[in-house]
Design a protein around this motif. Structure first.
Motif, short mmCIF file in Angstrom:
data_model
loop_
_atom_site.label_atom_id
_atom_site.label_comp_id
_atom_site.label_asym_id
_atom_site.label_seq_id
_atom_site.Cartn_x
_atom_site.Cartn_y
_atom_site.Cartn_z
N ARG A 223 0.83 -1.21 0.00
CA ARG A 223 0.00 0.00 0.00
C ARG A 223 0.86 1.26 0.00
N ILE A 224 1.96 1.23 0.76
CA ILE A 224 2.90 2.35 0.70
C ILE A 224 3.41 2.50 -0.73
N SER A 225 3.75 1.37 -1.34
CA SER A 225 4.36 1.39 -2.67
C SER A 225 3.43 1.99 -3.70
N HIS A 226 2.15 1.66 -3.64
CA HIS A 226 1.21 2.20 -4.61
C HIS A 226 1.13 3.72 -4.51
N THR A 227 1.00 4.23 -3.29
CA THR A 227 0.93 5.68 -3.11
C THR A 227 2.24 6.34 -3.53
N PHE A 228 3.36 5.70 -3.23
CA PHE A 228 4.66 6.22 -3.64
C PHE A 228 4.73 6.35 -5.16
N VAL A 229 4.31 5.31 -5.88
CA VAL A 229 4.35 5.35 -7.34
C VAL A 229 3.44 6.45 -7.87
N VAL A 230 2.26 6.60 -7.29
CA VAL A 230 1.33 7.64 -7.75
C VAL A 230 1.94 9.03 -7.54
N LEU A 231 2.57 9.25 -6.40
CA LEU A 231 3.19 10.55 -6.14
C LEU A 231 4.33 10.83 -7.11
N ARG A 232 5.10 9.81 -7.45
CA ARG A 232 6.16 10.00 -8.43
C ARG A 232 5.57 10.31 -9.81
#
Length: 264
Positions: A223-232
């Motif tokens: 879940r952290i990873s998904h939000t991280f990718v979206v922010l990038r």
């Protein structure tokens, strides 16, 4: 990983056969074999790279290198990953690759269920020639320590973001953190992301802007990873994340705060 990290199904359809491009399906093997997959995609199930050792949720470096190499992925390969859960498991594959120094990374906007609606599928397993994969860790990592998270809660130019569900957040969270459930940015109908302007608005409504240093945490790495990718994808230049659990946070003698997010 930059603003072209998220790509459309049409982009994948055009490039999936290009030399140097490997499409990675992170679903379980029975789904890949029985339900079908993007033609030419290799299968790297989530459990094969799900870590949980000395480095948070990262797999051991040598195991990661062997896993990618056996699937024909080299250090300069263009990787496109997908799953059938809005991209949350695929995002973890990509962030793992990023942390181990891979840079040419893409996430399919949507998932396999969305792909099936208008694109060719296959049940054939591609022939793959194994290669040597060399991990070269980047000079800087988005991973932060528990002490850095504690400092972030006091910094004026930093916002701490809890990507769990609102009910989890309300039970207890890092003091000062805002809540943004990763699924808030997903369009249930298309199974991909909502329109860019809408996603930007969702983050802005929580006080999460490109001018802030964003520190993410959760209780699951995907879940952290998904939000991280979206922010990038949105072009946020300064995004970090903490992979420790709230249990570790409490065991270190640090307090939790209870209550719902007033913006949620």
């Amino acid at each position: 990983m930059d603003e072209d990290v998220i790509v459309s199904a049409e982009w994948v359809d055009v490039h999936r056969g290009d030399p140097g491009v490997v499409v990675v399906d992170v679903r379980d093997a029975w789904e890949y074999d029985g339900i079908g997959h993007v033609p030419g995609a290799v299968n790297v199930p989530f459990d094969t790279f799900r870590g949980g050792g000395e480095e948070g949720m990262l797999p051991p470096e040598d195991e990661w290198a062997a896993l990618l190499g056996e699937h024909g992925i080299g250090a300069d390969t263009t990787i496109v990953a997908y799953d059938d859960t809005h991209g949350v498991f695929a995002a973890r594959f990509l962030v793992t690759a990023l942390l181990y120094g891979h840079d040419d990374l893409h996430l399919l906007d949507g998932d396999y269920s969305a792909w099936m609606q208008g694109h060719e599928t296959s049940t054939a397993t591609p022939d793959v020639e194994a290669v040597e994969y060399a991990v070269t860790r980047p000079a800087e990592s988005p991973l932060v320590t528990i002490d850095e998270v504690a400092a972030a809660t006091e910094a004026e130019d930093t916002i701490v973001v809890d990507t769990r569900e609102p009910e989890e957040y309300a039970e207890g969270h890092i003091p000062g953190a805002v809540n943004l459930d990763w699924k808030e940015v997903v369009d249930e109908e298309t199974r991909g992301l909502k329109a860019r302007a809408d996603v930007e608005g969702i983050f802005a409504g929580k006080g999460i802007t490109p001018e802030t240093h964003v520190v993410l945490y959760c209780n699951t790495a995907r879940r952290i990873s998904h939000t991280f990718v979206v922010l990038r994808w949105l072009g946020y230049p300064d995004v970090s994340f903490y992979e420790g659990s709230l249990t570790e946070w409490k065991d270190a003698g640090r307090p939790l705060e209870a209550g719902a997010d007033s913006d949620g």
